[in-house]
Every structure is written in C-alpha cells, then in structure tokens.
Design a protein around this motif. Structure first.
Motif, PDB file in Angstrom:
ATOM      1  N   GLY A  50       0.866  -1.194   0.000  1.00  9.80           N
ATOM      2  CA  GLY A  50       0.000   0.000   0.000  1.00  9.80           C
ATOM      3  C   GLY A  50       0.887   1.224   0.000  1.00  9.80           C
ATOM      4  N   GLY A  52       1.647   3.638  -1.999  1.00 13.44           N
ATOM      5  CA  GLY A  52       1.251   4.961  -2.461  1.00 13.44           C
ATOM      6  C   GLY A  52       2.406   5.663  -3.151  1.00 13.44           C
ATOM      7  N   SER A  55       5.736   7.404   0.761  1.00 10.37           N
ATOM      8  CA  SER A  55       6.029   7.973   2.074  1.00 10.37           C
ATOM      9  C   SER A  55       6.614   6.919   3.005  1.00 10.37           C
ATOM     10  N   TYR A  56       7.630   7.333   3.739  1.00  5.70           N
ATOM     11  CA  TYR A  56       8.265   6.509   4.791  1.00  5.70           C
ATOM     12  C   TYR A  56       9.091   5.352   4.247  1.00  5.70           C
ATOM     13  N   GLU A  67       1.585  -1.437  -4.870  1.00  4.43           N
ATOM     14  CA  GLU A  67       0.559  -0.388  -4.857  1.00  4.43           C
ATOM     15  C   GLU A  67      -0.447  -0.649  -5.989  1.00  4.43           C
ATOM     16  N   PRO A  68      -1.728  -0.893  -5.638  1.00  6.71           N
ATOM     17  CA  PRO A  68      -2.708  -1.224  -6.677  1.00  6.71           C
ATOM     18  C   PRO A  68      -3.229  -0.035  -7.491  1.00  6.71           C
ATOM     19  N   SER A  69      -3.121   1.191  -6.977  1.00  5.02           N
ATOM     20  CA  SER A  69      -3.725   2.320  -7.691  1.00  5.02           C
ATOM     21  C   SER A  69      -2.728   2.948  -8.672  1.00  5.02           C
ATOM     22  N   ALA A  88      -2.353  -6.423  -1.037  1.00  4.48           N
ATOM     23  CA  ALA A  88      -1.828  -7.061   0.168  1.00  4.48           C
ATOM     24  C   ALA A  88      -2.333  -8.495   0.305  1.00  4.48           C
ATOM     25  N   GLU A  89      -3.596  -8.687  -0.061  1.00  3.18           N
ATOM     26  CA  GLU A  89      -4.231  -9.982   0.186  1.00  3.18           C
ATOM     27  C   GLU A  89      -3.653 -11.089  -0.686  1.00  3.18           C
ATOM     28  N   THR A 104       1.911   1.632   5.757  1.00  5.83           N
ATOM     29  CA  THR A 104       1.589   2.875   6.463  1.00  5.83           C
ATOM     30  C   THR A 104       0.308   3.491   5.902  1.00  5.83           C
ATOM     31  N   PHE A 105      -0.591   3.835   6.785  1.00  9.82           N
ATOM     32  CA  PHE A 105      -1.875   4.476   6.430  1.00  9.82           C
ATOM     33  C   PHE A 105      -2.608   3.696   5.343  1.00  9.82           C
ATOM     34  N   THR A 106      -2.613   2.401   5.412  1.00 10.98           N
ATOM     35  CA  THR A 106      -3.246   1.620   4.352  1.00 10.98           C
ATOM     36  C   THR A 106      -4.134   0.483   4.844  1.00 10.98           C
ATOM     37  N   TRP A 110      -7.858  -2.145   3.227  1.00  7.62           N
ATOM     38  CA  TRP A 110      -7.774  -3.495   2.679  1.00  7.62           C
ATOM     39  C   TRP A 110      -9.125  -4.203   2.817  1.00  7.62           C
ATOM     40  N   SER A 111      -9.396  -5.082   1.850  1.00 11.98           N
ATOM     41  CA  SER A 111     -10.671  -5.799   1.919  1.00 11.98           C
ATOM     42  C   SER A 111     -10.592  -6.932   2.947  1.00 11.98           C
TER      43      SER A 111
HETATM   44  C1  LIG Z   1      -3.622   6.607   2.364  1.00  9.83           C
HETATM   45  S1  LIG Z   1      -2.679   5.790   1.143  1.00  9.83           S
HETATM   46  C2  LIG Z   1      -1.136   5.557   1.988  1.00  9.83           C
HETATM   47  C3  LIG Z   1       0.026   5.505   1.079  1.00  9.83           C
HETATM   48  C4  LIG Z   1       1.386   5.477   1.766  1.00  9.83           C
HETATM   49  N1  LIG Z   1       1.631   4.208   2.406  1.00  9.83           N
HETATM   50  C5  LIG Z   1       1.535   6.613   2.737  1.00  9.83           C
HETATM   51  O1  LIG Z   1       1.869   6.378   3.902  1.00  9.83           O
HETATM   52  O2  LIG Z   1       1.357   7.765   2.320  1.00  9.83           O
HETATM   53  C6  LIG Z   1      -3.347   4.141   1.156  1.00  9.83           C
HETATM   54  C7  LIG Z   1      -2.840   3.289   0.032  1.00  9.83           C
HETATM   55  O3  LIG Z   1      -3.258   1.932   0.220  1.00  9.83           O
HETATM   56  C8  LIG Z   1      -3.536   1.399  -1.070  1.00  9.83           C
HETATM   57  N2  LIG Z   1      -4.392   0.195  -0.927  1.00  9.83           N
HETATM   58  C9  LIG Z   1      -5.738   0.136  -0.767  1.00  9.83           C
HETATM   59  N3  LIG Z   1      -6.152  -1.147  -0.692  1.00  9.83           N
HETATM   60  C10 LIG Z   1      -5.049  -1.932  -0.789  1.00  9.83           C
HETATM   61  C11 LIG Z   1      -4.813  -3.335  -0.761  1.00  9.83           C
HETATM   62  N4  LIG Z   1      -5.821  -4.199  -0.617  1.00  9.83           N
HETATM   63  N5  LIG Z   1      -3.547  -3.771  -0.897  1.00  9.83           N
HETATM   64  C12 LIG Z   1      -2.523  -2.898  -1.032  1.00  9.83           C
HETATM   65  N6  LIG Z   1      -2.683  -1.548  -1.055  1.00  9.83           N
HETATM   66  C13 LIG Z   1      -3.923  -1.070  -0.932  1.00  9.83           C
HETATM   67  C14 LIG Z   1      -4.209   2.552  -1.785  1.00  9.83           C
HETATM   68  O4  LIG Z   1      -4.195   2.382  -3.195  1.00  9.83           O
HETATM   69  C15 LIG Z   1      -3.389   3.725  -1.313  1.00  9.83           C
HETATM   70  O5  LIG Z   1      -2.295   4.026  -2.144  1.00  9.83           O
END
Ligand SMILES: C[S@@+](CC[C@H](N)C(=O)[O-])C[C@H]1O[C@@H](n2cnc3c(N)ncnc32)[C@H](O)[C@@H]1O
Length: 260
Positions: A50, A52, A55-56, A67-69, A88-89, A104-106, A110-111
């Motif tokens: 995740g 993004g 960051s970090y 990163e999926p997006s 992640a899954e 971090t912040f992710t 997640w589903s």
């Molecule tokens: C708020 S951002 C945080 C990004 C970065 N880690 C940060 O600290 O700034 C959350 C990220 O989680 C990703 N994300 C959402 N669902 C996810 C999943 N199932 N597996 C992996 N990443 C996922 C989103 O695409 C997004 O980029």
C-alpha cells in the motif's frame, strides 16, 4: 474481494479522484520517518505494501513497493523504485523474501486485514510494521467537534489495534506516535495546531475520510471553523494547541517481530 476502481484502486477509497494532490499534501514527516526507520532495525530488504507515493520508504535499503492504484503509482518520485501492481491480500512473492515489511496508512483500506497481514508475515523474515490510527482514540482531535461525521467514518474504517496485533502474531509492540506541530504528512491530526490549513479543500481531499461524507458536511465544516477562527472561539478553546510541540492522538505504530 479484490474489486478495483477505474485506476486499479483496490480499497474502499478511489484514488483516481483523491489521488492527484496526495503527494503534495502528504509528505512523509521526518520525525515519524525516524521512528519507522528505527523499527526496521538492520533490515536490508524491505517490502512496502500500500506504498502509495512512497512515504516513509527508506532510501538506504532495497525497497520493493506494492501499490494497486495507478494514480498513486504515478505520483512516486523518480528516486524511488516503481511500484508493483498487486494487493496485500495476494502478494506475488515467495515465502521469506524480505527482511522486513511495512504498511503505512493503508490497512484500513484493505478488503481482508487478516489475509493481508498473513501475506506480509509469510513473505517477511523479520519485523512487520503497521502505521495506522486507533479507532478508539480518534475523538481526541478537535475535528470531532466540527465534523463528527468524518470521525465516525474513520472510526468505522480503522480496524481495532487488537485485531492488527493478533494478525501480526508474535512479539508485538504498539507505540503511540507523537505528532509534531509542523507535521508535513497531512493526515487529519497533523493539523491539530494549524486549523486554517484544513480550510483548504485539497488538504481535506488528501484524507480519504472526507470523500465518504456528503460534500455539504465539508461546506458546513468550513463555514463553522471559519466563523470560530474569525471570532476567536477556536483559539479560546484550542489555542494552546498552536504552540504545543506534539499531539498524542490516534496514530500508532505496531511492530510484529519475527515469528518464533
Ligand atoms: C492513504 S494511502 C497511503 C500511502 C502510503 N503508504 C503513505 O503512507 O502515504 C493508502 C494506500 O493503500 C492502497 N491500498 C488500498 N487497498 C489496498 C490493498 N488491498 N492492498 C494494497 N494496497 C492497498 C491505496 O491504493 C493507497 O495508495
């Protein structure tokens, strides 16, 4: 389970809408980064899930980012490795591939939290770090007074810390992360002492919770906060925060040690 938005976003948030200004408002904070770096110990290879815009992510170790997006992958600065499109899954790596893992912040997006963390544990030999917010502590932030709907959305999305600790398994430690007054990572509480900054729509958009509430709530928030700032009411209630060097809110770092 892995339903994706148009840009590949896998979680509940759609980063093709949110993502374009994310990296601008969400610069990693150096003091928080130092904590992450310490907890990564002597790991040489690090998996960031995740990831993004990166960051970090440490820059002195070999990082593999997931990163999926597509919008988020596109915001990764040139000095960081390109991210792999996966979730992640279902991590596309062999068991024990990395010295350490970080998320971090992710995890709130997640589903399947348990499956995602089990996957991180499977592919990681050493510590797995999760930075997230404690849903039971979100109302420490004054935003709860102005936009309780946003806090309620966050409280529903963030998994209980105990669930993360259980999923990480052995040797888990949870730290409350002190948020610096000039925190450069614009998650909501980062603005605890700088209320004017949250009047900026871009700053709110960089926090996905705002995308889950009716735009009218954002408008009401801006009107009420603007009024209280002009009248001095905000400062009478919360003005001490303008000079408080740190705020202990809901931010937590959970580190699960290697199993066994
Ligand atoms: C708020 S951002 C945080 C990004 C970065 N880690 C940060 O600290 O700034 C959350 C990220 O989680 C990703 N994300 C959402 N669902 C996810 C999943 N199932 N597996 C992996 N990443 C996922 C989103 O695409 C997004 O980029």
């Amino acid at each position: 389970m892995d339903a994706r938005h148009a840009d590949g976003s896998a979680g509940d948030a759609n980063y093709s809408v949110i993502g374009s200004g994310y990296a601008h408002y969400r610069q990693p904070d150096p003091q928080i980064a130092a904590l992450v770096n310490d907890l990564l110990g002597d790991a040489q290879t690090v998996l960031n899930v995740g990831a993004g815009a990166g960051s970090y992510e440490p820059t002195d170790r070999a990082v593999t980012a997931v990163e999926p997006s597509a919008s988020m992958r596109a915001q990764r600065p040139a000095h960081l490795a390109a991210a792999i499109d996966a979730v992640a899954e279902r991590l596309p790596f062999a068991d024990d591939s990395f010295d350490a893992g970080m998320a971090t912040f992710t995890v709130h997006q997640w589903s399947d939290l348990r499956r995602g963390l089990a996957e991180m544990r499977r592919v990681t030999r050493g510590p797995v770090l999760v930075m997230t917010c404690d849903p039971d502590e979100l109302d420490r932030f004054w935003l709860a007074h102005y936009a309780p709907e946003v806090i309620a959305v966050e409280a529903r999305r963030y998994p209980p810390i105990a669930a993360i600790e259980r999923a990480l398994g052995a040797n888990v430690q949870t730290l409350a992360v002190p948020i610096p007054l000039r925190c450069t990572d614009g998650f909501g509480e980062a603005y605890y002492g700088r209320p004017e900054a949250l009047l900026d729509p871009g700053a709110r958009l960089a926090n996905s919770a705002w995308s889950f509430v009716d735009p009218a709530i954002g408008e009401r928030f801006v009107a009420a906060l603007g009024r209280d700032l002009a009248s001095g009411d905000w400062d009478r209630r919360y003005g001490h925060l303008r000079v408080q060097p740190y705020f202990e809110g809901s931010l937590r770092l959970i580190a699960g040690g290697p199993p066994g």
